[in-house]
Enzyme design. Structure first.
Site, PDB file in Angstrom:
ATOM      1  CB  ILE A 295       1.314 -19.700  32.433  1.00 32.32           C
ATOM      2  CG1 ILE A 295       2.386 -19.009  33.309  1.00 32.32           C
ATOM      3  CG2 ILE A 295      -0.007 -19.749  33.199  1.00 32.32           C
ATOM      4  CD1 ILE A 295       3.734 -18.859  32.668  1.00 32.32           C
TER       5      ILE A 295
ATOM      6  CG  ASP B  20      -1.578 -11.519  28.030  1.00 30.07           C
ATOM      7  OD1 ASP B  20      -0.522 -12.113  27.709  1.00 30.07           O
ATOM      8  OD2 ASP B  20      -2.649 -11.669  27.402  1.00 30.07           O
TER       9      ASP B  20
ATOM     10  N   GLY C 250       0.487 -16.186  25.109  1.00 27.88           N
ATOM     11  CA  GLY C 250       0.469 -15.225  26.213  1.00 27.88           C
ATOM     12  C   GLY C 250       0.563 -15.950  27.534  1.00 27.88           C
ATOM     13  CD  GLU C 251      -2.143 -19.292  29.355  1.00 23.52           C
ATOM     14  OE1 GLU C 251      -1.306 -20.086  29.811  1.00 23.52           O
ATOM     15  OE2 GLU C 251      -3.228 -19.660  28.900  1.00 23.52           O
ATOM     16  N   GLY C 252       2.272 -15.396  29.898  1.00 17.99           N
ATOM     17  CA  GLY C 252       3.632 -15.410  30.430  1.00 17.99           C
ATOM     18  C   GLY C 252       4.402 -16.659  30.042  1.00 17.99           C
TER      19      GLY C 252
END
Lengths: 355, 355
Positions: free
Chosen positions: A98, A177, A319-321
């Site tokens: 991210i 997340d 994930g992680e954005g």
């Protein structure tokens, strides 16, 4: 009235007048009709969300909600629980996926400890991490509720508060997340709310093999059987088979929607949070932009349920954005189409049929 | 030896050593295996193209090749021919779709008159437009060859020269096109080279109706019947059913490949140019990055023939390099993943299975 109830009340429909004005301009741009396709659809939506034909999207924030999961004790993930905290440090040090993707999109990254099972106080004291920690990780949902109903409501309200605080300096939000094991509660949420068979909405997460996948599905089935979440009661679903970071994401979305800020939904876990937000107020979906279709099985079912079509399909499953950050460049594109492209009249270009 | 022959000789395979080194790093990044999917594939390819594990992509140029088409006399487009020159002015004034999309990607836009049917000398004199004008538009391909074989070779060599000149200040190229009527020669090229039925590869271009589409297919069928281009001889195809801007695009791709510069291929017209480049030297395809899948029917067939999978699918059908510019943000993402994300060791993050 609770903050949650107040927030839900503040969410309004998209502004039809701004959308009509935006459509009028988009139809006169120096290009064949709607030739930039989905980016023009997105430009319309941005106008509706922001009540403006100049829907500014320059100040961008990806909020990463982090939390741990009791159900990891059941062996549902390839990675040990401590990776959640290690990755939080990696976000803060700028070395994660991210971190790199946010630089592409020129977005700020804000990291929130919603319930990480490690002591991260030193990072909070240094102002590097926001703490809304409920507890160091949920309970094991395969034997009982992951959290209490009060904790579920608090995690959503924490997300709302953050959205409202950040809204002063944020024109567009992205969800992110971090939580080892969190595809497991996400699949349980998606199964419960969409009424799908857990088999249809459970994937390999960080990369488990066939045997582990069969086991993961069994754990999810057991969790649903033990807890019997009520799909019409999103706080019940979140409490019984959710996670603190998932509640935070749901709250962030509701808060963003109440502040008329578009919110780019990342992948599978973020979409589970979006289902909770949508359950609390369906109109929240009007403010969601689906970034991408993840590799994770079940993501498409969840997006279809929300009526959202993802902008990209790049086989992401991090994930992680990360997907949300990337999609922010497309949101910028939509904004620039609406505000920077000349009309036929402005540019003195002939229209179709030489008229 | 001609410039074309020399250029083809200079194109080398992707560098396996750089790719192996890039793969080694990508597999150790702090994320589940290959969790950023196609962006990691792209990072590998960038390493191979540039011979570097730091494949810089900061200096970006979208080259818009513009040209007019004699076949417009047959009524194949919704827009009159003069729109080509009007849009060239719009590009230069910064008011076109590509102007806005290039700002998203922080890319320079270079506009080239390859054969526009208007006098644009004043723009060339002001240094706003590059002229490699062959003639003010091709001949009508439905009654004979669009251009001579010499003109076809010259248009390709003009593209090569431009790529080599721009390579000093360009780390990644994007292709763009402008030419009223140019989906018609593009469909003819795709039909000829891929051996497809014109019906399967002819679309609505700027937005013609069913009746006009039937007519357009007939014009393409007639053009192929009258000229009988030899699909194994790309210059013959380009000469008989091509366009000056399409030749320029083919040359730009070959020049970029010979200079080891990745080149992002925009939509349908650019892909027709890519087919010509691939026909001249199949290895040129190794340097192509397919930006997106266009609405234009036939684009998928052309990309499949080249073995290229598009990065995006946003229902774009504008050309101008708009999709290529947008995809440059994904190329930047790939670069940042390879060079900015920490490894497990660097970040002290536990690997799978807690090992």
């Amino acid at each position: 009235m609770t903050l949650l109830a107040k927030t839900i009340k503040r969410i309004e429909p998209l502004d039809e007048e701004a959308m009509a004005k935006a459509r009028e301009r988009l139809e006169q741009l120096t290009m064949p009709y709607w030739a930039l396709g989905r980016l023009m659809d997105l430009a319309l939506e941005l106008a509706g969300m922001t009540r403006s034909v100049r829907p500014e999207v320059e100040n961008r924030t990806v909020v990463i909600m982090a939390g741990d999961h009791g159900v990891v004790d059941q062996g549902v993930s390839k990675y040990p629980r401590e990776v959640t905290a290690q990755m939080v440090r990696n976000f803060i040090n700028g070395g994660a996926g991210i971190s790199a993707m946010a630089r592409v999109a020129d977005a700020e990254v804000v990291v929130v400890d919603m319930g990480v099972a490690s002591d991260l106080d030193h990072l909070v004291e240094q102002g590097l991490l926001i703490s809304r920690k409920a507890r160091p990780g949920t309970f094991d949902m395969s034997v009982g509720p992951a959290m209490t109903r009060e904790e579920a409501a608090q995690s959503v309200e924490a997300g709302i508060e953050l959205a409202l605080e950040l809204a002063d300096t944020t024109q567009i939000f992205g969800t992110g997340d971090m939580g080892i094991g969190n595809t497991t509660p996400s699949s349980a949420i998606v199964a419960s709310i969409t009424g799908s068979d857990p088999k249809e909405v459970t994937g390999r997460g960080t990369g488990i093999d066939d045997e582990q996948l069969t086991h993961k599905i069994e754990v999810i089935e057991r969790s649903l059987h033990v807890n019997k979440p009520d799909p019409r009661d999103p706080l019940d679903v979140l409490a019984k088979v959710g996670g603190f970071e998932i509640g935070g994401i749901a709250g962030l979305i509701l808060g963003a929607a109440s502040a008329r800020r578009p919110v780019v939904i990342d992948g599978f876990i973020s979409t589970a949070g979006a289902l909770i937000a949508h359950g609390l107020h369906p109109m929240a979906a009007d403010y969601m932009i689906a970034a991408h279709l993840s590799v994770e099985r079940g993501h498409r079912i969840a997006l279809d349920y929300l009526g959202k079509k993802p902008l990209m399909q790049l086989d992401l499953r991090l994930g992680e954005g990360t997907g949300a950050a990337l999609a922010m460049t497309l949101v910028e594109a939509a904004y620039r189409i609406l505000t920077e492209v000349a009309t036929f009249e402005e540019a003195a270009v002939s229209t179709a049929e030489g008229s």
